[in-house]
Design an enzyme around this catalytic site. Structure first.
Site, PDB file in Angstrom:
ATOM      1  N   TYR A  15      -6.333  -2.974  13.065  1.00  0.00           N
ATOM      2  CA  TYR A  15      -7.194  -1.874  12.633  1.00  0.00           C
ATOM      3  C   TYR A  15      -8.623  -2.014  13.131  1.00  0.00           C
ATOM      4  O   TYR A  15      -9.571  -1.819  12.386  1.00  0.00           O
ATOM      5  CB  TYR A  15      -7.135  -1.743  11.110  1.00  0.00           C
ATOM      6  CG  TYR A  15      -5.800  -1.149  10.689  1.00  0.00           C
ATOM      7  CD1 TYR A  15      -5.619   0.222  10.631  1.00  0.00           C
ATOM      8  CD2 TYR A  15      -4.699  -1.967  10.424  1.00  0.00           C
ATOM      9  CE1 TYR A  15      -4.397   0.780  10.290  1.00  0.00           C
ATOM     10  CE2 TYR A  15      -3.463  -1.421  10.090  1.00  0.00           C
ATOM     11  CZ  TYR A  15      -3.319  -0.047  10.027  1.00  0.00           C
ATOM     12  OH  TYR A  15      -2.112   0.502   9.699  1.00  0.00           O
TER      13      TYR A  15
ATOM     14  N   TYR B  38     -10.687  -0.947   9.544  1.00  0.00           N
ATOM     15  CA  TYR B  38     -11.053  -2.038   8.629  1.00  0.00           C
ATOM     16  C   TYR B  38     -12.009  -3.010   9.314  1.00  0.00           C
ATOM     17  O   TYR B  38     -12.797  -3.681   8.672  1.00  0.00           O
ATOM     18  CB  TYR B  38      -9.804  -2.788   8.147  1.00  0.00           C
ATOM     19  CG  TYR B  38      -8.888  -1.942   7.287  1.00  0.00           C
ATOM     20  CD1 TYR B  38      -9.344  -1.347   6.128  1.00  0.00           C
ATOM     21  CD2 TYR B  38      -7.556  -1.736   7.653  1.00  0.00           C
ATOM     22  CE1 TYR B  38      -8.505  -0.567   5.346  1.00  0.00           C
ATOM     23  CE2 TYR B  38      -6.714  -0.962   6.879  1.00  0.00           C
ATOM     24  CZ  TYR B  38      -7.187  -0.373   5.723  1.00  0.00           C
ATOM     25  OH  TYR B  38      -6.366   0.398   4.953  1.00  0.00           O
TER      26      TYR B  38
ATOM     27  N   GLU C 134       3.566  -7.931   7.455  1.00  0.00           N
ATOM     28  CA  GLU C 134       2.289  -8.537   7.098  1.00  0.00           C
ATOM     29  C   GLU C 134       2.419  -9.673   6.093  1.00  0.00           C
ATOM     30  O   GLU C 134       1.742  -9.682   5.058  1.00  0.00           O
ATOM     31  CB  GLU C 134       1.329  -7.452   6.589  1.00  0.00           C
ATOM     32  CG  GLU C 134       1.058  -6.395   7.646  1.00  0.00           C
ATOM     33  CD  GLU C 134       0.183  -5.233   7.163  1.00  0.00           C
ATOM     34  OE1 GLU C 134      -0.082  -5.162   5.956  1.00  0.00           O
ATOM     35  OE2 GLU C 134      -0.211  -4.410   7.998  1.00  0.00           O
TER      36      GLU C 134
ATOM     37  N   ASP D 272       0.813  -1.211   0.000  1.00  0.00           N
ATOM     38  CA  ASP D 272       0.000   0.000   0.000  1.00  0.00           C
ATOM     39  C   ASP D 272       0.849   1.264   0.000  1.00  0.00           C
ATOM     40  O   ASP D 272       0.651   2.152   0.820  1.00  0.00           O
ATOM     41  CB  ASP D 272      -0.921  -0.069   1.247  1.00  0.00           C
ATOM     42  CG  ASP D 272      -1.882   1.088   1.337  1.00  0.00           C
ATOM     43  OD1 ASP D 272      -2.388   1.515   0.286  1.00  0.00           O
ATOM     44  OD2 ASP D 272      -2.134   1.573   2.463  1.00  0.00           O
TER      45      ASP D 272
ATOM     46  N   ASN E 206      -0.089  -5.332  13.760  1.00  0.00           N
ATOM     47  CA  ASN E 206      -0.723  -4.270  12.984  1.00  0.00           C
ATOM     48  C   ASN E 206      -2.219  -4.536  13.069  1.00  0.00           C
ATOM     49  O   ASN E 206      -2.712  -5.520  12.507  1.00  0.00           O
ATOM     50  CB  ASN E 206      -0.283  -4.340  11.515  1.00  0.00           C
ATOM     51  CG  ASN E 206       1.199  -4.063  11.324  1.00  0.00           C
ATOM     52  OD1 ASN E 206       1.912  -3.782  12.279  1.00  0.00           O
ATOM     53  ND2 ASN E 206       1.663  -4.139  10.091  1.00  0.00           N
TER      54      ASN E 206
ATOM     55  N   LYS F 171      -4.012   8.046   6.721  1.00  0.00           N
ATOM     56  CA  LYS F 171      -3.959   7.724   8.150  1.00  0.00           C
ATOM     57  C   LYS F 171      -2.924   8.567   8.893  1.00  0.00           C
ATOM     58  O   LYS F 171      -2.672   8.354  10.077  1.00  0.00           O
ATOM     59  CB  LYS F 171      -3.658   6.234   8.357  1.00  0.00           C
ATOM     60  CG  LYS F 171      -4.793   5.338   7.859  1.00  0.00           C
ATOM     61  CD  LYS F 171      -4.671   3.915   8.326  1.00  0.00           C
ATOM     62  CE  LYS F 171      -5.738   3.051   7.679  1.00  0.00           C
ATOM     63  NZ  LYS F 171      -5.533   2.853   6.238  1.00  0.00           N
TER      64      LYS F 171
ATOM     65  N   GLU G 228       1.250  -0.972  14.054  1.00  0.00           N
ATOM     66  CA  GLU G 228       0.305  -0.202  13.237  1.00  0.00           C
ATOM     67  C   GLU G 228      -1.047  -0.207  13.925  1.00  0.00           C
ATOM     68  O   GLU G 228      -1.485  -1.241  14.446  1.00  0.00           O
ATOM     69  CB  GLU G 228       0.136  -0.791  11.827  1.00  0.00           C
ATOM     70  CG  GLU G 228       1.303  -0.548  10.906  1.00  0.00           C
ATOM     71  CD  GLU G 228       1.035  -0.982   9.457  1.00  0.00           C
ATOM     72  OE1 GLU G 228      -0.139  -1.013   9.039  1.00  0.00           O
ATOM     73  OE2 GLU G 228       2.023  -1.285   8.761  1.00  0.00           O
TER      74      GLU G 228
HETATM   75  N1  CKX Z   1      -0.685  -2.161   6.814  1.00  0.00           N
HETATM   76  C1  CKX Z   1      -4.313  -4.301   7.411  1.00  0.00           C
HETATM   77  C2  CKX Z   1       0.384  -2.014   5.872  1.00  0.00           C
HETATM   78  C3  CKX Z   1       0.496  -0.588   5.442  1.00  0.00           C
HETATM   79  C4  CKX Z   1      -0.856  -0.041   4.981  1.00  0.00           C
HETATM   80  C5  CKX Z   1      -1.850  -0.172   6.082  1.00  0.00           C
HETATM   81  C6  CKX Z   1      -3.166   0.533   5.708  1.00  0.00           C
HETATM   82  C7  CKX Z   1      -1.959  -1.696   6.233  1.00  0.00           C
HETATM   83  C8  CKX Z   1      -3.116  -2.272   6.863  1.00  0.00           C
HETATM   84  C9  CKX Z   1      -3.200  -3.745   6.730  1.00  0.00           C
HETATM   85  O1  CKX Z   1       1.446  -0.500   4.433  1.00  0.00           O
HETATM   86  O2  CKX Z   1      -0.721   1.251   4.517  1.00  0.00           O
HETATM   87  O3  CKX Z   1      -4.011  -0.036   5.063  1.00  0.00           O
HETATM   88  O4  CKX Z   1      -3.343   1.696   6.046  1.00  0.00           O
END
Ligand code: CKX
Length: 606
Positions: free
Chosen positions: A475, A479, A419, A167, A473, A577, A513
């Site tokens: 969310y 999410y 991840e 991402d 990580n 974010k 995260e």
């Molecule tokens: N984690 C659930 C890796 C980052 C992304 C972050 C996001 C994700 C989330 C994975 O590189 O930016 O989606 O904000």
């Protein structure tokens, strides 16, 4: 062992490092004609581009910005005749993702891996005292055999396009500084250091690798320039009386000068700043100099307007000032090792760095942030026929990162993957090799970890036993069960934490995260997702849970600043974010975090 020295380029009595930064000629190979037209001998372009920088955001033509394939760079450089007799190299801080280097039309080197330095030996190829043409082909395609992972497709008009399994925008080019180096034939090649603290005194253990033979002597000086220790020989100890320790947010740096001699004649000399400190994990604690620490800070990116992922020394300075203002003490170099200057700054400012290898996207998904965030979408990433080739690139990057960064006091841990699909049974032997290489290469045996997404749950993750501390990580509230469902998100989060607790791992946990996308333009009462009020609500909910588990020993919010990603339905000109905007101004959450982090002591939950 690497075939070239990763030591940071310096000028000294016997070494010269000439910066080749500035304007280079530039040309994109749209028609794939560079071979036929022999661009290695001259790219025939009047277009000048800055180095270091990503090439994408300078131009107004979308076909350039989204270009996938070979980008060519060229510069004419005089190699001084004073360099004759030394070993002469071109040092590229990073060429993303692979490069071939030509000198006067002759191929002199190549490299794969876009976030670590490589050197090309031009000793026998350079024309001394004359102009030399350096031509570099930089390719930015993504594959499943190199990190970070993704794939490259072809559009109906014949253009290639990358599909990252990660991402962040696939910025590329010569993104870090380029140097012309001259190093003595017999030289200092590598330095290993480790520390022991005994009451008020300290021992610095060292081991020096050289190219060729010579007598080694070391001098350690304190910040006032007083001699703090002396030693001779390639291996040994420096005893430091009344040592000033490198402490979190209160750094102290000694200067270590190394000389290599043949009798009276000086062969080579190299100096570096070092910090005396120890790092270890004991039970549920992370100890720096024997005392427990709590990490407060960020996952970051090298990302800024116009230069993209190119090293931006101004943005770096601003980021450190903002991190100090907000009360942070650490960051993770998500999702790749950063420019070396950033570690030097972290050493000086006393920040703890979790240094991450570019092993991101080891989870096949084009919306990995959704699939990984919610726990859907896992296949069998480590069971592919290409996995052994991927592993080779991964191990190479681990070796280069540790060799480059091991002497920074700021680096307190290695993050070996972000991840990944650690639910695949075949991930286990793969991870074992990566973790064991990191252990073997690090003279300080720093803690190792990998950042785990939601699929890597307490019951499904097969690899967390390899981590010295657990990095999550998560969310919840974004999410998973965002908006009005946040009340259920908190319950679900607590139930996952209870599962971790019941495993009795006796290890520290860090949230590497957590967060929520937030538009700096949006305010709303009552809150809705994407508003600044909602970002604050999510953080308050998550902090409540962090605070109720003693084994949680750190929080690094995602992300320090808004950053560019591939365009898409879930991305409003990038990932939002950030606690700061991409222009490094605060969102409301910055004030919430400042209040919290300034009130949490360094030894919080000790
Ligand atoms: N984690 C659930 C890796 C980052 C992304 C972050 C996001 C994700 C989330 C994975 O590189 O930016 O989606 O904000």
């Amino acid at each position: 062992m690497l075939s070239y020295s990763m030591l940071y380029p310096v000028n000294s009595d016997r070494r010269t490092s000439l910066s080749l930064d500035g304007l280079w000629r530039f040309r994109l190979d749209f028609e794939q004609v560079s071979g036929k037209e022999n661009w290695k001998c001259g790219i025939k372009s009047d277009d000048l581009i800055p180095v270091p920088a990503s090439f994408q955001d300078f131009y107004t033509d979308k076909k350039i910005r989204e270009f996938t394939g070979d980008a060519w760079y060229e510069k004419d450089v005089t190699v001084p005749s004073s360099m004759k007799g030394s070993d002469v190299f071109l040092r590229f801080g990073a060429a993303t993702h692979r490069a071939e280097v030509y000198l006067n039309g002759e191929k002199v080197g190549e490299n794969e891996g876009g976030f670590l330095p490589f050197l090309v030996d031009i000793t026998e190829h350079a024309r001394y005292g004359e102009q030399n043409k350096i031509t570099v082909r930089v390719n930015n395609e993504l594959t499943e055999t190199n990190i970070p992972c993704g794939r490259t497709i072809t559009l109906s008009d014949g253009r290639k396009m990358t599909k990252p399994y990660f991402d962040f925008y696939n910025y590329s080019g010569l993104q870090r500084s380029v140097y012309l180096l001259s190093v003595p034939k017999r030289s200092i090649f590598d330095v290993d250091l480790s520390y022991e603290i005994n009451g008020r005194d300290a021992v610095v253990r060292y081991s020096i690798k050289t190219k060729g033979e010579g007598d080694i002597s070391l001098t350690l000086k304190d910040e006032e320039g007083n001699i703090a220790g002396l030693a001779n020989g390639k291996e040994g100890c420096l005893s430091v009386k009344d040592a000033h320790l490198w402490q979190v947010r209160s750094a102290y740096l000694y200067t270590l000068s190394i000389e290599m001699r043949d009798g009276d004649s000086l062969l080579d000399d190299y100096s570096m700043e070092i910090g005396i400190r120890t790092v270890e994990i004991k039970g549920e604690n992370i100890l720096i100099n024997g005392s427990p620490v709590y990490l407060k800070g960020f996952g970051k990116h090298e990302d800024s307007d116009i230069v993209g992922r190119g090293f931006n020394i101004g943005a770096m300075k601003r980021d450190f000032e903002l991190m100090k203002w907000i009360g942070a003490n650490s960051f993770r170099t998500s999702h790749y090792p950063y420019d070396e200057t950033i570690y030097r700054m972290a050493d000086r400012e006393g920040f703890m760095v979790i240094d991450e290898v570019p092993a991101v996207g080891l989870f096949e998904s084009l919306v990995n942030f959704l699939d990984a965030g919610t726990g859907k979408g896992a296949k069998s990433f480590f069971s592919k026929p290409t996995t052994p080739v991927l592993l080779k690139s991964h191990l190479k990057a681990v070796e280069e990162m540790i060799t480059r960064d091991k002497n920074h006091p700021s680096v307190i841990a290695w993050s070996l993957l972000n991840e990944p699909e650690s639910t695949d049974p075949n991930s286990v032997p793969y991870f074992e090799k990566v973790f064991s290489l990191a252990h073997d290469l690090d003279p300080e045996k720093r803690p190792r970890t990998f950042a785990m997404e939601s699929n890597s749950s307490p019951s499904r993750c097969r690899c967390h036993h390899l981590s010295d501390f657990i990095s999550l990580n998560r969310y919840y509230g974004w999410y998973i069960l965002g908006g009005n469902e946040i009340v259920d998100a908190e319950k679900k989060f607590i139930s996952e934490m209870e599962e971790w607790k019941n495993l009795n791992l006796n290890k520290p946990f860090i949230f590497t995260e957590y967060g929520a996308d937030t538009l700096s333009s949006e305010h709303k009462i009552p809150s809705v997702m994407w508003s600044q009020e909602y970002q604050d609500e999510v953080l308050q909910m998550l902090h409540r849970v962090f605070d109720s588990y003693g084994f949680v020993k750190g929080e690094q919010i995602w992300n320090f600043a808004d950053f560019q990603t591939t365009e898409g339905l879930m991305r409003v000109n990038g990932n939002k974010k950030g606690v700061f905007t991409r222009q490094r101004q605060p969102k409301d959450s910055a004030f919430l975090l400042k209040k919290r982090w300034e009130s949490l002591p360094l030894n919080y939950k000790a």
